[in-house]
Scaffold this motif. Structure first.
Motif, mmCIF file in Angstrom:
data_model
loop_
_atom_site.group_PDB
_atom_site.id
_atom_site.type_symbol
_atom_site.label_atom_id
_atom_site.label_comp_id
_atom_site.label_asym_id
_atom_site.label_seq_id
_atom_site.Cartn_x
_atom_site.Cartn_y
_atom_site.Cartn_z
ATOM 1 N N MET A 1 -2.165 -20.576 7.020
ATOM 2 C CA MET A 1 -2.085 -20.218 5.607
ATOM 3 C C MET A 1 -1.771 -21.473 4.815
ATOM 4 O O MET A 1 -0.725 -22.096 4.996
ATOM 5 N N THR A 2 -2.655 -21.868 3.963
ATOM 6 C CA THR A 2 -2.452 -23.065 3.163
ATOM 7 C C THR A 2 -1.712 -22.718 1.883
ATOM 8 O O THR A 2 -1.580 -21.562 1.508
ATOM 9 N N ALA A 3 -1.254 -23.744 1.181
ATOM 10 C CA ALA A 3 -0.527 -23.520 -0.067
ATOM 11 C C ALA A 3 -1.413 -22.822 -1.094
ATOM 12 O O ALA A 3 -0.935 -22.112 -1.970
ATOM 13 N N ALA A 4 -2.735 -23.005 -0.990
ATOM 14 C CA ALA A 4 -3.659 -22.408 -1.947
ATOM 15 C C ALA A 4 -4.066 -20.982 -1.569
ATOM 16 O O ALA A 4 -4.798 -20.331 -2.303
ATOM 17 N N ASP A 5 -3.638 -20.512 -0.406
ATOM 18 C CA ASP A 5 -4.026 -19.185 0.068
ATOM 19 C C ASP A 5 -3.385 -18.117 -0.815
ATOM 20 O O ASP A 5 -2.169 -18.024 -0.928
ATOM 21 N N THR A 6 -4.222 -17.289 -1.434
ATOM 22 C CA THR A 6 -3.717 -16.225 -2.309
ATOM 23 C C THR A 6 -3.986 -14.839 -1.724
ATOM 24 O O THR A 6 -3.910 -13.849 -2.434
ATOM 25 N N THR A 7 -4.302 -14.772 -0.422
ATOM 26 C CA THR A 7 -4.555 -13.492 0.224
ATOM 27 C C THR A 7 -3.309 -12.621 0.132
ATOM 28 O O THR A 7 -2.204 -13.072 0.447
ATOM 29 N N PRO A 8 -3.458 -11.366 -0.318
ATOM 30 C CA PRO A 8 -2.282 -10.492 -0.362
ATOM 31 C C PRO A 8 -1.744 -10.233 1.042
ATOM 32 O O PRO A 8 -2.509 -10.195 2.009
ATOM 33 N N ARG A 9 -0.439 -10.085 1.131
ATOM 34 C CA ARG A 9 0.199 -9.843 2.422
ATOM 35 C C ARG A 9 1.162 -8.669 2.304
ATOM 36 O O ARG A 9 1.779 -8.467 1.267
ATOM 37 N N LEU A 10 1.290 -7.924 3.385
ATOM 38 C CA LEU A 10 2.060 -6.689 3.400
ATOM 39 C C LEU A 10 3.509 -6.925 3.790
ATOM 40 O O LEU A 10 3.840 -7.899 4.475
ATOM 41 N N ASP A 11 4.365 -5.993 3.379
ATOM 42 C CA ASP A 11 5.739 -5.959 3.848
ATOM 43 C C ASP A 11 5.723 -5.486 5.298
ATOM 44 O O ASP A 11 5.290 -4.376 5.596
ATOM 45 N N ARG A 12 6.176 -6.344 6.183
ATOM 46 C CA ARG A 12 6.076 -6.101 7.615
ATOM 47 C C ARG A 12 6.752 -4.815 8.047
ATOM 48 O O ARG A 12 6.158 -3.952 8.698
ATOM 49 N N ARG A 13 8.013 -4.667 7.696
ATOM 50 C CA ARG A 13 8.769 -3.512 8.163
ATOM 51 C C ARG A 13 8.224 -2.211 7.594
ATOM 52 O O ARG A 13 8.145 -1.205 8.284
ATOM 53 N N ARG A 14 7.820 -2.245 6.339
ATOM 54 C CA ARG A 14 7.273 -1.031 5.711
ATOM 55 C C ARG A 14 5.965 -0.631 6.379
ATOM 56 O O ARG A 14 5.715 0.547 6.634
ATOM 57 N N PHE A 15 5.119 -1.623 6.664
ATOM 58 C CA PHE A 15 3.850 -1.320 7.331
ATOM 59 C C PHE A 15 4.089 -0.676 8.694
ATOM 60 O O PHE A 15 3.475 0.339 9.035
ATOM 61 N N VAL A 16 4.967 -1.276 9.500
ATOM 62 C CA VAL A 16 5.213 -0.752 10.851
ATOM 63 C C VAL A 16 5.793 0.660 10.775
ATOM 64 O O VAL A 16 5.371 1.555 11.524
ATOM 65 N N ALA A 17 6.750 0.881 9.882
ATOM 66 C CA ALA A 17 7.340 2.217 9.758
ATOM 67 C C ALA A 17 6.285 3.239 9.363
ATOM 68 O O ALA A 17 6.248 4.361 9.906
#
Length: 199
Positions: A1-17
């Motif tokens: 992931m570069t500094a310019a990466d704007t890909t949305p990312r999920l909340d890890r714990r919320r996703f797993v739950a």
């Protein structure tokens, strides 16, 4: 992931739950070491969960063995990019066998979270979906939208094809929820879930 990466990312714990709440109770779950184990445990301890401690790279091959031995049950490996990269060669065997009841979920924050947040290979250009597809796993997807959690859970429930999901997660570190570290007790509990005696 570069500094310019704007890909949305999920909340890890919320996703797993959310994912764990949507899969069948009889799903056999293998967690990679570190945060996947913490998150699965935080979602509610289940007797069919095997928590790996210190077995880096072993989540995918262990899940493959379970899927082949127990074709009547869904098998889910929840691991991380760092753990998964350590045993990436297991995907070759998974791609050769393609058990329809196996799903691999890779929580990818593009860092080695357990050793100091160094950039992992996925942050340096490795495309895990392309790797999985190259090994023959056709149902390989990248998830960065929580609305797709149900679609992934449906794949697990269907047991229709080997599925692979690279889930893009943020780098936040929620409080650790540590599963039991008694490996013998973990093994015995898991064997009992499978209807096997202890040894």
């Amino acid at each position: 992931m570069t500094a310019a990466d704007t890909t949305p990312r999920l909340d890890r714990r919320r996703f797993v739950a959310d994912l764990m709440a949507r899969i069948p109770e009889d799903t056999l779950v293998v967690t990679g070491l570190g945060s996947p184990g913490y998150d699965v445990f935080a979602a509610g301890d289940r007797p069919g969960t095997f928590y790996l401690w210190g077995a880096m790279g072993a989540a995918a091959p262990l899940a493959l063995g379970l899927a082949l031995a127990r074709p009547e049950r869904p098998v889910l490996a929840v691991t991380s990019d760092g753990e998964h990269l350590m045993g990436i060669g297991a995907l070759a065997t998974i791609g050769a066998k393609l058990p329809p009841n196996l799903t691999l979920v890779v929580l990818d924050n593009a860092h080695f979270g357990e050793t100091g947040m160094q950039p992992s290979h996925t942050g340096l250009g490795t495309d895990l979906v392309a790797v999985a597809q190259g090994f023959g796993i056709r149902d390989a997807v990248r998830i960065a939208d929580p609305a797709r959690t149900e679609d992934l859970a449906a794949r697990i429930r269907a047991r229709a094809a080997t599925a692979y999901a690279q889930v893009l997660i943020d780098t936040d570190e929620p409080p650790r929820a540590l599963p039991p570290r008694d490996a013998v007790a973990n093994k015995n509990s898991f064997r009992a879930t499978l209807g096997l005696t202890t040894f």
